[in-house]
Design a protein around this motif. Structure first.
Motif, PDB file in Angstrom:
ATOM      1  N   ALA A 177       0.844  -1.189   0.000  1.00  0.00           N
ATOM      2  CA  ALA A 177       0.000   0.000   0.000  1.00  0.00           C
ATOM      3  C   ALA A 177       0.880   1.239   0.000  1.00  0.00           C
ATOM      4  N   TRP A 178       0.235   2.401  -0.090  1.00  0.00           N
ATOM      5  CA  TRP A 178       0.880   3.690   0.128  1.00  0.00           C
ATOM      6  C   TRP A 178       0.390   4.265   1.449  1.00  0.00           C
ATOM      7  N   LEU A 179       1.290   4.938   2.173  1.00  0.00           N
ATOM      8  CA  LEU A 179       0.887   5.734   3.324  1.00  0.00           C
ATOM      9  C   LEU A 179       1.268   7.180   3.020  1.00  0.00           C
ATOM     10  N   THR A 180       0.265   8.037   2.944  1.00  0.00           N
ATOM     11  CA  THR A 180       0.487   9.432   2.545  1.00  0.00           C
ATOM     12  C   THR A 180       0.021  10.380   3.649  1.00  0.00           C
ATOM     13  N   ASP A 181       0.323  11.667   3.456  1.00  0.00           N
ATOM     14  CA  ASP A 181      -0.150  12.729   4.345  1.00  0.00           C
ATOM     15  C   ASP A 181       0.309  12.538   5.788  1.00  0.00           C
ATOM     16  N   LEU A 182       1.544  12.142   5.964  1.00  0.00           N
ATOM     17  CA  LEU A 182       2.089  11.997   7.315  1.00  0.00           C
ATOM     18  C   LEU A 182       2.373  13.368   7.912  1.00  0.00           C
ATOM     19  N   ALA A 183       1.940  13.571   9.126  1.00  0.00           N
ATOM     20  CA  ALA A 183       2.204  14.826   9.817  1.00  0.00           C
ATOM     21  C   ALA A 183       3.663  14.881  10.248  1.00  0.00           C
ATOM     22  N   PRO A 184       4.235  16.070  10.372  1.00  0.00           N
ATOM     23  CA  PRO A 184       5.606  16.171  10.890  1.00  0.00           C
ATOM     24  C   PRO A 184       5.713  15.503  12.258  1.00  0.00           C
ATOM     25  N   GLY A 185       6.839  14.831  12.482  1.00  0.00           N
ATOM     26  CA  GLY A 185       7.056  14.126  13.733  1.00  0.00           C
ATOM     27  C   GLY A 185       7.518  12.701  13.495  1.00  0.00           C
ATOM     28  N   ARG A 186       7.488  11.916  14.540  1.00  0.00           N
ATOM     29  CA  ARG A 186       7.979  10.533  14.515  1.00  0.00           C
ATOM     30  C   ARG A 186       6.813   9.571  14.374  1.00  0.00           C
ATOM     31  N   HIS A 187       6.911   8.661  13.409  1.00  0.00           N
ATOM     32  CA  HIS A 187       5.848   7.687  13.155  1.00  0.00           C
ATOM     33  C   HIS A 187       6.437   6.286  13.103  1.00  0.00           C
ATOM     34  N   VAL A 188       5.767   5.356  13.776  1.00  0.00           N
ATOM     35  CA  VAL A 188       6.194   3.961  13.786  1.00  0.00           C
ATOM     36  C   VAL A 188       5.227   3.150  12.951  1.00  0.00           C
ATOM     37  N   LEU A 189       5.744   2.524  11.901  1.00  0.00           N
ATOM     38  CA  LEU A 189       4.936   1.675  11.023  1.00  0.00           C
ATOM     39  C   LEU A 189       5.227   0.219  11.369  1.00  0.00           C
ATOM     40  N   HIS A 190       4.209  -0.623  11.269  1.00  0.00           N
ATOM     41  CA  HIS A 190       4.416  -2.030  11.622  1.00  0.00           C
ATOM     42  C   HIS A 190       3.490  -2.914  10.798  1.00  0.00           C
ATOM     43  N   SER A 191       4.084  -3.775   9.989  1.00  0.00           N
ATOM     44  CA  SER A 191       3.289  -4.807   9.315  1.00  0.00           C
ATOM     45  C   SER A 191       3.817  -6.164   9.740  1.00  0.00           C
ATOM     46  N   GLU A 192       2.913  -7.118   9.793  1.00  0.00           N
ATOM     47  CA  GLU A 192       3.297  -8.467  10.197  1.00  0.00           C
ATOM     48  C   GLU A 192       2.516  -9.483   9.371  1.00  0.00           C
ATOM     49  N   ALA A 193       3.249 -10.362   8.709  1.00  0.00           N
ATOM     50  CA  ALA A 193       2.637 -11.432   7.918  1.00  0.00           C
ATOM     51  C   ALA A 193       2.920 -12.762   8.603  1.00  0.00           C
ATOM     52  N   THR A 194       1.899 -13.585   8.731  1.00  0.00           N
ATOM     53  CA  THR A 194       2.056 -14.916   9.305  1.00  0.00           C
ATOM     54  C   THR A 194       1.804 -15.956   8.228  1.00  0.00           C
ATOM     55  N   PHE A 195       2.377 -17.133   8.431  1.00  0.00           N
ATOM     56  CA  PHE A 195       2.333 -18.175   7.411  1.00  0.00           C
ATOM     57  C   PHE A 195       1.796 -19.473   7.989  1.00  0.00           C
ATOM     58  N   ASN A 196       1.212 -20.288   7.118  1.00  0.00           N
ATOM     59  CA  ASN A 196       0.597 -21.538   7.572  1.00  0.00           C
ATOM     60  C   ASN A 196       1.545 -22.723   7.527  1.00  0.00           C
ATOM     61  N   ASP A 197       2.813 -22.481   7.146  1.00  0.00           N
ATOM     62  CA  ASP A 197       3.752 -23.592   7.009  1.00  0.00           C
ATOM     63  C   ASP A 197       4.883 -23.523   8.033  1.00  0.00           C
ATOM     64  N   GLY A 198       4.699 -22.751   9.108  1.00  0.00           N
ATOM     65  CA  GLY A 198       5.749 -22.695  10.117  1.00  0.00           C
ATOM     66  C   GLY A 198       5.522 -21.556  11.083  1.00  0.00           C
ATOM     67  N   PRO A 199       6.320 -21.493  12.141  1.00  0.00           N
ATOM     68  CA  PRO A 199       6.135 -20.470  13.168  1.00  0.00           C
ATOM     69  C   PRO A 199       6.706 -19.109  12.786  1.00  0.00           C
ATOM     70  N   GLU A 200       7.575 -19.053  11.749  1.00  0.00           N
ATOM     71  CA  GLU A 200       8.175 -17.772  11.389  1.00  0.00           C
ATOM     72  C   GLU A 200       7.133 -16.801  10.846  1.00  0.00           C
ATOM     73  N   HIS A 201       7.395 -15.529  11.060  1.00  0.00           N
ATOM     74  CA  HIS A 201       6.560 -14.507  10.452  1.00  0.00           C
ATOM     75  C   HIS A 201       7.456 -13.392   9.952  1.00  0.00           C
TER      76      HIS A 201
END
Length: 213
Positions: A177-201
């Motif tokens: 995706a795109w993330l737009t229009d961020l206000a000045p300052g510090r922003h923490v982005l976090h995405s997490e994908a999980t899988f059905n073939d093991g414990p790793e993500h």
């Protein structure tokens, strides 16, 4: 092949969702062009740089006027950008190429797309994105699906594929995706994908420092 990021691009409207946690921000579908590039173009460029410059700059600005940020890599990173910069949001992407063995092999662009989506759809369980600790958004939806145009590359020694240096082609697909229009300052982005073939993500969690113009 590495997972970070097949069919026709879906014709969807360039809709956006307001992300209200921790400041301004709009989550926008990757089919929209920002500063002359789509999310597919950004995905292809991110993988091109990872394949050709595995130890390169993790904060890359692209687009016609440099107003698109690629935060590349899985490790912690902080990128500083001016106000008005769009961030390429990585949910999960994968690519197939013409030099690796199956299941990552695809002879041409069409086969590479089919290969990439086959891997992603058969192994990915969920893809969630949150902004500044707010409520998560499900990226594993059709409107966030896109593929990059096929890219040609000269693989360097010690490349991430573990193959000898040689010319190659690859095509990447994924939920982004795109993330737009961020206000000045510090922003923490976090995405997490999980899988059905093991414990790793797969976790992508850059810190974006936005400076006021």
């Amino acid at each position: 092949m590495a997972v970070i990021a097949a069919m026709q691009l879906w014709a969807v409207p360039a809709a956006s969702a307001r992300v209200t946690s921790g400041g301004e921000g709009h989550l926008t579908v990757p089919h929209k062009k920002i500063d002359g590039v789509t999310g597919g173009d950004a995905m292809g460029e991110a993988w091109y740089r990872s394949l050709s410059l595995p130890n390169g700059d993790p904060c890359v600005k692209i687009g016609g006027t440099g107003k698109v940020l690629l935060a590349i890599g899985d490790g912690p990173q902080t990128c500083t950008v001016p106000e008005g910069t769009a961030v390429f949001v990585i949910g999960i992407t994968a690519f197939c190429d013409n030099v690796e063995a199956p299941p990552w092999y695809g002879a041409d662009e069409s086969a590479q797309r089919e290969c990439a989506w086959s891997v992603l759809r058969s192994t990915t369980e969920s893809v969630q994105f949150a902004f500044d600790g707010g409520e998560s958004v499900d990226l594993q939806e059709r409107r966030f699906e896109i593929c990059a145009p096929q890219r040609a590359i000269q693989l360097p020694p010690d490349n991430i594929l573990g193959v000898p240096p040689q010319p190659a082609t690859f095509t990447a697909c994924g939920w982004v995706a795109w993330l737009t229009d961020l206000a000045p300052g510090r922003h923490v982005l976090h995405s997490e994908a999980t899988f059905n073939d093991g414990p790793e993500h797969h976790v992508w969690s850059p810190v974006i420092e936005v400076t006021r113009n």
